[in-house]
Design an enzyme around this catalytic site. Structure first.
Site, PDB file in Angstrom:
ATOM      1  N   ASN A   1       0.823  -1.234   0.000  1.00 16.72           N
ATOM      2  CA  ASN A   1       0.000   0.000   0.000  1.00 16.72           C
ATOM      3  C   ASN A   1       0.846   1.269   0.000  1.00 16.72           C
ATOM      4  OD1 ASN A   1       0.725  -0.742   2.632  1.00 16.72           O
ATOM      5  ND2 ASN A   1      -1.010   0.323   3.541  1.00 16.72           N
TER       6      ASN A   1
ATOM      7  N   GLU B   1       4.321  -3.432  12.715  1.00 13.88           N
ATOM      8  CA  GLU B   1       3.385  -2.354  12.357  1.00 13.88           C
ATOM      9  C   GLU B   1       2.204  -3.015  11.666  1.00 13.88           C
ATOM     10  OE1 GLU B   1       3.747   0.622  13.221  1.00 13.88           O
ATOM     11  OE2 GLU B   1       5.886   1.016  13.425  1.00 13.88           O
TER      12      GLU B   1
ATOM     13  N   CYS C   1      -3.008   2.098   6.659  1.00 17.37           N
ATOM     14  CA  CYS C   1      -3.227   1.479   7.974  1.00 17.37           C
ATOM     15  C   CYS C   1      -3.760   2.491   8.993  1.00 17.37           C
ATOM     16  CB  CYS C   1      -1.961   0.794   8.466  1.00 17.37           C
ATOM     17  SG  CYS C   1      -0.538   1.860   8.486  1.00 17.37           S
TER      18      CYS C   1
ATOM     19  N   GLU D   1       8.475   3.323  14.366  1.00 18.17           N
ATOM     20  CA  GLU D   1       9.327   3.734  13.255  1.00 18.17           C
ATOM     21  C   GLU D   1       9.291   5.250  13.213  1.00 18.17           C
ATOM     22  OE1 GLU D   1       7.569   1.244  10.047  1.00 18.17           O
ATOM     23  OE2 GLU D   1       9.408   0.118  10.367  1.00 18.17           O
TER      24      GLU D   1
HETATM   25  P1  NAD Z   1      -1.760 -10.721   3.633  1.00 17.21           P
HETATM   26  O1  NAD Z   1      -2.169 -10.636   5.038  1.00 17.21           O
HETATM   27  O2  NAD Z   1      -1.488 -12.092   3.104  1.00 17.21           O
HETATM   28  O3  NAD Z   1      -0.417  -9.881   3.351  1.00 17.21           O
HETATM   29  C1  NAD Z   1      -0.118  -8.659   3.933  1.00 17.21           C
HETATM   30  C2  NAD Z   1       1.349  -8.363   3.590  1.00 17.21           C
HETATM   31  O4  NAD Z   1       2.173  -9.304   4.230  1.00 17.21           O
HETATM   32  C3  NAD Z   1       1.679  -8.522   2.112  1.00 17.21           C
HETATM   33  O5  NAD Z   1       2.589  -7.510   1.749  1.00 17.21           O
HETATM   34  C4  NAD Z   1       2.320  -9.879   1.986  1.00 17.21           C
HETATM   35  O6  NAD Z   1       3.284  -9.932   0.953  1.00 17.21           O
HETATM   36  C5  NAD Z   1       2.995 -10.015   3.318  1.00 17.21           C
HETATM   37  N1  NAD Z   1       3.062 -11.392   3.781  1.00 17.21           N
HETATM   38  C6  NAD Z   1       2.077 -12.317   3.763  1.00 17.21           C
HETATM   39  N2  NAD Z   1       2.488 -13.469   4.327  1.00 17.21           N
HETATM   40  C7  NAD Z   1       3.780 -13.266   4.699  1.00 17.21           C
HETATM   41  C8  NAD Z   1       4.749 -14.065   5.342  1.00 17.21           C
HETATM   42  N3  NAD Z   1       4.476 -15.316   5.759  1.00 17.21           N
HETATM   43  N4  NAD Z   1       5.972 -13.523   5.559  1.00 17.21           N
HETATM   44  C9  NAD Z   1       6.267 -12.257   5.194  1.00 17.21           C
HETATM   45  N5  NAD Z   1       5.384 -11.451   4.584  1.00 17.21           N
HETATM   46  C10 NAD Z   1       4.154 -11.944   4.352  1.00 17.21           C
HETATM   47  O7  NAD Z   1      -2.896 -10.153   2.722  1.00 17.21           O
HETATM   48  P2  NAD Z   1      -3.141  -8.891   1.801  1.00 17.21           P
HETATM   49  O8  NAD Z   1      -4.276  -9.271   0.934  1.00 17.21           O
HETATM   50  O9  NAD Z   1      -1.922  -8.422   1.120  1.00 17.21           O
HETATM   51  O10 NAD Z   1      -3.637  -7.777   2.810  1.00 17.21           O
HETATM   52  C11 NAD Z   1      -4.755  -8.074   3.636  1.00 17.21           C
HETATM   53  C12 NAD Z   1      -4.832  -7.198   4.807  1.00 17.21           C
HETATM   54  O11 NAD Z   1      -3.550  -6.879   5.319  1.00 17.21           O
HETATM   55  C13 NAD Z   1      -5.438  -5.853   4.550  1.00 17.21           C
HETATM   56  O12 NAD Z   1      -6.820  -5.928   4.571  1.00 17.21           O
HETATM   57  C14 NAD Z   1      -4.922  -5.041   5.678  1.00 17.21           C
HETATM   58  O13 NAD Z   1      -5.738  -5.255   6.805  1.00 17.21           O
HETATM   59  C15 NAD Z   1      -3.591  -5.638   5.961  1.00 17.21           C
HETATM   60  N6  NAD Z   1      -2.491  -4.791   5.456  1.00 17.21           N
HETATM   61  C16 NAD Z   1      -1.999  -3.884   6.306  1.00 17.21           C
HETATM   62  C17 NAD Z   1      -1.000  -3.047   5.875  1.00 17.21           C
HETATM   63  C18 NAD Z   1      -0.438  -2.010   6.804  1.00 17.21           C
HETATM   64  O14 NAD Z   1       0.073  -1.007   6.328  1.00 17.21           O
HETATM   65  N7  NAD Z   1      -0.459  -2.231   8.113  1.00 17.21           N
HETATM   66  C19 NAD Z   1      -0.522  -3.140   4.579  1.00 17.21           C
HETATM   67  C20 NAD Z   1      -1.044  -4.109   3.727  1.00 17.21           C
HETATM   68  C21 NAD Z   1      -2.036  -4.947   4.183  1.00 17.21           C
END
Ligand code: NAD
Length: 475
Positions: free
Chosen positions: A151, A249, A283, A457
């Site tokens: 994001n 985070e 976020c 951070e």
């Molecule tokens: P997700 O939960 O699978 O992934 C979130 C992020 O984590 C992605 O960048 C992914 O590449 C990474 N990731 C996933 N599994 C990992 C692992 N085992 N080791 C290291 N990195 C890993 O799903 P998504 O569809 O990408 O996002 C879903 C939800 O995640 C969103 O609805 C939101 O709530 C949350 N999110 C939060 C932030 C934030 O800035 N805090 C950013 C992106 C997504």
């Protein structure tokens, strides 16, 4: 027009050579932009070896010289902001203005941490015995690994790179496979600024496989992750086996409390601008709007008018005010949220469905008349759907705002000084904006409480996160 992707290990770019790969998709038109190589286990092991060598060089480099390289990298990102901004918009979807703003903010973080490294002071504790010294020294924690999401492809890697490098650590960054081009450009800026080989390494691949492989390495002493709460919990468990330091985070679900002593329409203008920034995929996005009953109708009407007026389109078009969602998963998530709202008697004031059939566009959406236990009131929406609901009293709204397991950001708007102080104290969040949405700057600490994670951070806290304290008694 996009960029050449690759892995950056030990100061060298690598690609091809029978590595697995995946296409990077432009969310505005669903077309492939480029092919992204995946790191093999051998590549990851090479990155750890490179980071070991990089750490030995970088920890011995003075904070002044480290700061010079970081300042140069930040300046190169500023010089290249048009090109990097376009890459970011193509891979992530946000408008070009937002993308360029993000690249500049990332450069600020890098410059700030490069400066702050010079002030990593220790302390002298007065001794009980004559002729002895009791000293607390700050030292870089060592080799670090960081995992960043899609994001904010510039600012999130920047916070981790800047904290680690400012403290004298080396880093292996696994940036998002969905938005890799921005991280590649940042690594280029560091290489061009003269960063020694191995201090910053960039890899991509299957996220779960890479994190498992790297986190098991005893040489890596700290991990930092930004992303969802379930993945964060999983990584903390992996890190426990080698007792690594951790910064998490994670997600939030930020309440916005609008008291009826403020102008509801002006407040709604700022609220809508905050909510639909990056199509709500932030976020710290304002996500649950509680409006005091006397102002409720005016606020909801103005917010809805603003949502209706947002022009959707490719982020590269200059008239676009909101781009597509970053991936197809978000479209599914928005559809599920809207369906749940409707099944619970919620009213759609505007929006509620996909826009067009090419690109991951979703209409800016406003829902009202929802119960507190509906999906959108209890789960992070991470998209352009805004629930607006009324409240009566201070105590009631504080209880509702604090009722979730999240604690990242919270916002409140009031003109009453006593109420402003009271709400700032009462909200359970790592960051509280009272009469402002501006809570994220290079020089201010960014981080959550409760299930939104721990550690910070940015600011001095973001540097200390990459330092250990050593006590030396010298007789
Ligand atoms: P997700 O939960 O699978 O992934 C979130 C992020 O984590 C992605 O960048 C992914 O590449 C990474 N990731 C996933 N599994 C990992 C692992 N085992 N080791 C290291 N990195 C890993 O799903 P998504 O569809 O990408 O996002 C879903 C939800 O995640 C969103 O609805 C939101 O709530 C949350 N999110 C939060 C932030 C934030 O800035 N805090 C950013 C992106 C997504």
């Amino acid at each position: 027009m996009y960029t050449e992707l690759g892995l950056f290990i030990g100061g060298k770019w690598t690609n091809g050579a029978n590595r697995k790969s995946e296409p990077v998709i432009n969310p505005a038109n669903e077309k492939p932009l480029a092919d992204l190589p995946h790191a093999s286990k051998g590549d990851l092991d090479e990155a750890v070896e490179a980071a070991k060598k990089g750490f030995e060089v970088w920890r011995k480099t003075s904070a002044w010289d480290r700061g010079r390289v970081m300042r140069k990298a930040a300046d190169l990102m500023r010089e290249r902001v048009d090109a990097i901004g376009k890459i970011l918009t193509q891979e992530q979807g946000k408008t070009l203005a937002e993308a360029k703003g993000e690249v500049l903010a990332a450069a600020d973080v890098i410059e700030w941490m490069g400066e702050e490294g010079k002030r990593a002071y220790g302390r002298i504790i007065p001794s009980r015995l004559p002729g002895t010294r009791q000293m607390v020294m700050q030292e870089p924690v060592g080799i670090c690994a960081a995992f960043t999401p899609w994001n904010f492809p510039a600012i999130t890697p920047a916070r981790k790179i800047a904290g680690a490098l400012g403290a004298g650590c080396s880093l292996i960054l696994k940036a998002s496979e969905e938005t890799p081009g921005t991280a590649v450009e940042m690594a280029r800026a560091f290489a061009d600024a003269g960063l020694p080989a191995g201090v910053l390494n960039l890899v991509f691949g299957i996220p779960g496989e890479i994190s498992e492989h790297l986190i098991a390495k005893p040489e890596i002493r700290k991990i930092s992750f930004t992303g969802s709460i379930p993945v964060g919990k999983h990584l903390v468990k992996l890190a426990a086996d080698t007792m690594k330091r951790v910064t998490m985070e994670l997600g939030g679900h930020s309440p916005v409390i609008v008291f009826d002593d403020v102008d509801p329409e002006k407040t709604a203008d700022a609220a809508a601008a905050g909510k639909y920034r990056n199509a709500g995929q932030v976020c710290v996005s304002p996500t649950r709007f509680y409006v005091q009953e006397n102002s409720y109708n005016k606020f909801a009407a103005r917010f809805t008018e603003k949502a209706k007026g947002l022009k959707l389109g490719d982020g590269l078009d200059k008239d676009t005010r909101m781009g597509p969602l970053a991936n197809a998963r978000r479209l599914d998530a928005m559809n599920a949220i809207v369906a749940d709202c409707q099944s619970r008697g919620g009213k759609l004031a505007t929006g509620g469905k996909r826009h067009g059939n090419q690109g991951y566009f979703f209409e800016p959406t406003v829902v009202t008349d929802l119960p507190d236990d509906s999906k959108i009131m209890t789960q992070e929406p991470f998209g352009p759907v805004a629930p607006i609901i009324p409240f009566k009293t201070f105590d009631e709204v504080v209880a509702r705002a604090n009722s979730l397991p999240f604690g990242l950001a919270a916002y409140a708007f009031t003109n009453n000084a006593k109420q402003a102080a009271a709400i700032g104290d009462a909200l359970e969040a790592g960051m509280v904006g009272v009469n402002t949405y501006a809570i994220s700057m290079a020089e201010t600490p960014f981080g959550g409480i409760k299930e939104s994670g721990y550690g910070h951070e940015g600011s001095i806290e973001g540097l200390e996160a990459y330092m250990t304290k050593k006590y030396i008694a010298q007789a």
